[in-house]
Design an enzyme around this catalytic site. Sequence first.
Site, short mmCIF file in Angstrom:
data_model
loop_
_atom_site.label_atom_id
_atom_site.label_comp_id
_atom_site.label_asym_id
_atom_site.label_seq_id
_atom_site.Cartn_x
_atom_site.Cartn_y
_atom_site.Cartn_z
N ASN A 33 -7.33 -3.78 -10.70
CA ASN A 33 -6.27 -2.91 -10.17
C ASN A 33 -5.19 -2.73 -11.24
O ASN A 33 -4.11 -3.34 -11.17
CB ASN A 33 -5.70 -3.48 -8.87
CG ASN A 33 -4.82 -2.50 -8.15
OD1 ASN A 33 -4.33 -1.52 -8.74
ND2 ASN A 33 -4.58 -2.76 -6.87
N ALA B 295 0.85 -1.20 0.00
CA ALA B 295 0.00 0.00 0.00
C ALA B 295 0.88 1.25 0.00
O ALA B 295 1.92 1.28 0.66
CB ALA B 295 -0.92 0.02 1.22
N VAL B 296 0.44 2.25 -0.75
CA VAL B 296 1.12 3.54 -0.79
C VAL B 296 0.07 4.62 -0.62
O VAL B 296 -1.00 4.57 -1.24
CB VAL B 296 1.88 3.74 -2.13
CG1 VAL B 296 2.49 5.14 -2.21
CG2 VAL B 296 2.96 2.67 -2.30
N GLU C 170 -1.28 -12.05 -5.37
CA GLU C 170 -2.57 -11.90 -6.02
C GLU C 170 -2.87 -10.41 -6.11
O GLU C 170 -2.56 -9.66 -5.20
CB GLU C 170 -3.70 -12.59 -5.24
CG GLU C 170 -3.59 -14.09 -5.17
CD GLU C 170 -2.70 -14.58 -4.03
OE1 GLU C 170 -2.52 -13.83 -3.04
OE2 GLU C 170 -2.16 -15.70 -4.14
N TYR D 22 3.68 -4.61 -11.39
CA TYR D 22 4.26 -5.96 -11.27
C TYR D 22 4.73 -6.48 -12.63
O TYR D 22 5.79 -7.10 -12.71
CB TYR D 22 3.24 -6.92 -10.65
CG TYR D 22 2.94 -6.59 -9.21
CD1 TYR D 22 3.94 -6.50 -8.26
CD2 TYR D 22 1.63 -6.34 -8.80
CE1 TYR D 22 3.66 -6.18 -6.94
CE2 TYR D 22 1.34 -6.03 -7.48
CZ TYR D 22 2.36 -5.95 -6.56
OH TYR D 22 2.09 -5.63 -5.25
#
Length: 165
Positions: free
Chosen positions: A130, A92-93, A125, A137
Amino acid sequence: MATVEYRIYEKESDLEPAMALIDQDLSEPYSIYTYRYFVQQWPSLCILAFDKQADKCIGVIICKLEPHKTNPTEYFGENKTVLNRGYIGMVAVDPQYRKQGVGSSLVVQALDAMKQQGADEVILEAETSNKGALALYERLGFIREKRLYRYYLSGADAFRLKLWL
């Protein structure tokens, strides 16, 4: 642009800001016990990013590394008896710090740490919707291994992504 400092998980008080970011960002609810499962067993694979000027946590990645049940000789030959699989559980950012390389840096640092600890592959996952995470990734070399239908509590699908190290 912020001056970002990265460090591994050190103490229980690191959990509060990490949990706040993850709870705000990810669709799945996690209990304190889920976080502790990761940070107490693999603290070196739990990395936090801090904005030094604002004195706040702006990003977090939480991972683990374990032997995998598959037969590694199938992939690596007779010399390899254990396949070590890294797992990226949560990233998370803070929305104000996105598109500044914080997420990429967290993932790269975690991958480097997993490599140093003997990882052969890393999986994770990500929700099929998203697009930002999937792009990040895939830029780092992950491939979509399979689609997991209704994987999340919300009913959303996920892709399982894999990176061979």
